[in-house]
Design an enzyme around this catalytic site. Sequence first.
Site, PDB file in Angstrom:
ATOM      1  N   ASN A   8       0.860  -1.182   0.000  1.00 60.25           N
ATOM      2  CA  ASN A   8       0.000   0.000   0.000  1.00 60.25           C
ATOM      3  C   ASN A   8       0.901   1.239   0.000  1.00 60.25           C
ATOM      4  OD1 ASN A   8      -1.839   2.024   0.468  1.00 60.25           O
ATOM      5  ND2 ASN A   8      -2.449   1.319   2.515  1.00 60.25           N
ATOM      6  N   TRP A   9       0.991   1.882  -1.169  1.00 58.62           N
ATOM      7  CA  TRP A   9       1.898   3.032  -1.296  1.00 58.62           C
ATOM      8  C   TRP A   9       1.293   4.324  -0.746  1.00 58.62           C
ATOM      9  CZ3 TRP A   9       4.120   2.222  -6.976  1.00 58.62           C
ATOM     10  CH2 TRP A   9       5.018   1.143  -6.945  1.00 58.62           C
ATOM     11  N   LYS A  10       0.031   4.275  -0.355  1.00 56.81           N
ATOM     12  CA  LYS A  10      -0.619   5.460   0.240  1.00 56.81           C
ATOM     13  C   LYS A  10      -0.387   6.698  -0.643  1.00 56.81           C
ATOM     14  CE  LYS A  10      -0.310   3.229   4.667  1.00 56.81           C
ATOM     15  NZ  LYS A  10      -0.289   3.298   6.111  1.00 56.81           N
ATOM     16  N   HIS A  97      -9.912   0.884   4.887  1.00 62.00           N
ATOM     17  CA  HIS A  97      -8.593   1.062   5.503  1.00 62.00           C
ATOM     18  C   HIS A  97      -8.730   2.026   6.689  1.00 62.00           C
ATOM     19  CE1 HIS A  97      -4.485   2.379   6.168  1.00 62.00           C
ATOM     20  NE2 HIS A  97      -4.133   1.229   5.623  1.00 62.00           N
ATOM     21  N   GLU A  99      -7.107   4.457   7.705  1.00 65.51           N
ATOM     22  CA  GLU A  99      -6.945   5.891   7.410  1.00 65.51           C
ATOM     23  C   GLU A  99      -8.218   6.461   6.771  1.00 65.51           C
ATOM     24  OE1 GLU A  99      -3.175   5.392   5.417  1.00 65.51           O
ATOM     25  OE2 GLU A  99      -2.328   4.840   7.363  1.00 65.51           O
ATOM     26  N   GLU A 171      -5.836  -5.217  10.418  1.00 65.46           N
ATOM     27  CA  GLU A 171      -4.817  -4.200  10.677  1.00 65.46           C
ATOM     28  C   GLU A 171      -5.151  -3.483  11.980  1.00 65.46           C
ATOM     29  OE1 GLU A 171      -2.709  -2.914   6.820  1.00 65.46           O
ATOM     30  OE2 GLU A 171      -4.530  -1.742   6.973  1.00 65.46           O
ATOM     31  N   GLY A 177       1.867   1.985  10.855  1.00 69.03           N
ATOM     32  CA  GLY A 177       2.808   3.097  10.721  1.00 69.03           C
ATOM     33  C   GLY A 177       3.487   3.466  12.031  1.00 69.03           C
ATOM     34  N   SER A 216       2.958  -2.429  10.368  1.00 69.11           N
ATOM     35  CA  SER A 216       4.405  -2.476  10.635  1.00 69.11           C
ATOM     36  C   SER A 216       5.068  -3.791  10.213  1.00 69.11           C
ATOM     37  CB  SER A 216       4.691  -2.155  12.102  1.00 69.11           C
ATOM     38  OG  SER A 216       4.266  -0.832  12.387  1.00 69.11           O
ATOM     39  N   GLY A 238       4.693   1.320   4.903  1.00 68.83           N
ATOM     40  CA  GLY A 238       6.033   1.926   4.873  1.00 68.83           C
ATOM     41  C   GLY A 238       7.108   1.063   4.223  1.00 68.83           C
TER      42      GLY A 238
HETATM   43  P1  PGA Z   1       2.451   0.124   7.732  1.00 70.51           P
HETATM   44  O1  PGA Z   1       1.015   0.365   7.042  1.00 70.51           O
HETATM   45  O2  PGA Z   1       3.031  -1.135   7.150  1.00 70.51           O
HETATM   46  O3  PGA Z   1       3.250   1.348   7.393  1.00 70.51           O
HETATM   47  O4  PGA Z   1       2.191  -0.028   9.202  1.00 70.51           O
HETATM   48  C1  PGA Z   1       0.139  -0.702   6.798  1.00 70.51           C
HETATM   49  C2  PGA Z   1      -1.134  -0.199   6.125  1.00 70.51           C
HETATM   50  O5  PGA Z   1      -1.561   0.916   6.422  1.00 70.51           O
HETATM   51  O6  PGA Z   1      -1.744  -0.894   5.291  1.00 70.51           O
END
Ligand code: PGA
Length: 252
Positions: A8-10, A97, A99, A171, A177, A216, A238
């Site tokens: 997931n490159w966000k 997700h 976010e 998640e 993150g 993470s 990340g």
């Molecule tokens: P992260 O993000 O690996 O940076 O914790 C995971 C995600 O949001 O899908």
Amino acid sequence: MKKLMAANWKMYKTQREAKETIRELISLINDNMPSEREILIFPPFTSLDVVCNEIKEIEYIHAGAQNFYPAIEGAYTGEISPKMLLDVGCEYALVGHSERRHIFLEQDDLLAKKAHFGIDSGLKIIFCVGEKLEERKAGKVEDVLKEQLGQGLKKIKDVSSPEKVLNIAYEPVWAIGTGEVAGEKEISEAHAIIRKELRSMFGTQANNIRILYGGSVKPENADSIISIDNVDGVLVGGASLSAKSFSKIIFA
Ligand code: PGA
């Protein structure tokens, strides 16, 4: 069931950066793709077309969208439809997700519409669930996961397709993150709760549903996470931005 290694490159990467990363990743894999795994990349919208073009001849890499709006087309300024995503060669999409839930305040009703409309339109969905730290501390993990699954998937009746139209990502919000990864016991318990709930909703069809872990994931912990019972893949934020680090996760 092939394990799904998802990136997931966000809101990262210009078109040029996206092209460089995907080319580097393909060269690092260099015909050594493990046959029991597949790769899924979620670039930002502006790089979807670029990534789809780079991977179109490669059957083990797929592309997905980080978001979409549940309508065919219409007066929805700023939104993108499943039809537009399919048109550029995108096969998957994320729904729910954390976010989207917590920054953009997307609620269960919208998420349920997205999950149903997305699958109906021909997209494969990764539906994300996960508890906040205070919910875990209050012993509410099971309640939260059941509620999110029950509400979010209530419009979906049939997941019998062997195409894996529905996938879940567990998640925990406190692990995204933050560098704080959930322990093996926590992951295994949460995935067992999710599997049980999916069985109660979809019966034996639940066996077609992959459950990914996200939060993470790094090259150093990917190996132990991917071998936990009921973990059918990972969703990496990340550590997926660098082709080198993501390739180590793919090979973990
Ligand atoms: P992260 O993000 O690996 O940076 O914790 C995971 C995600 O949001 O899908």
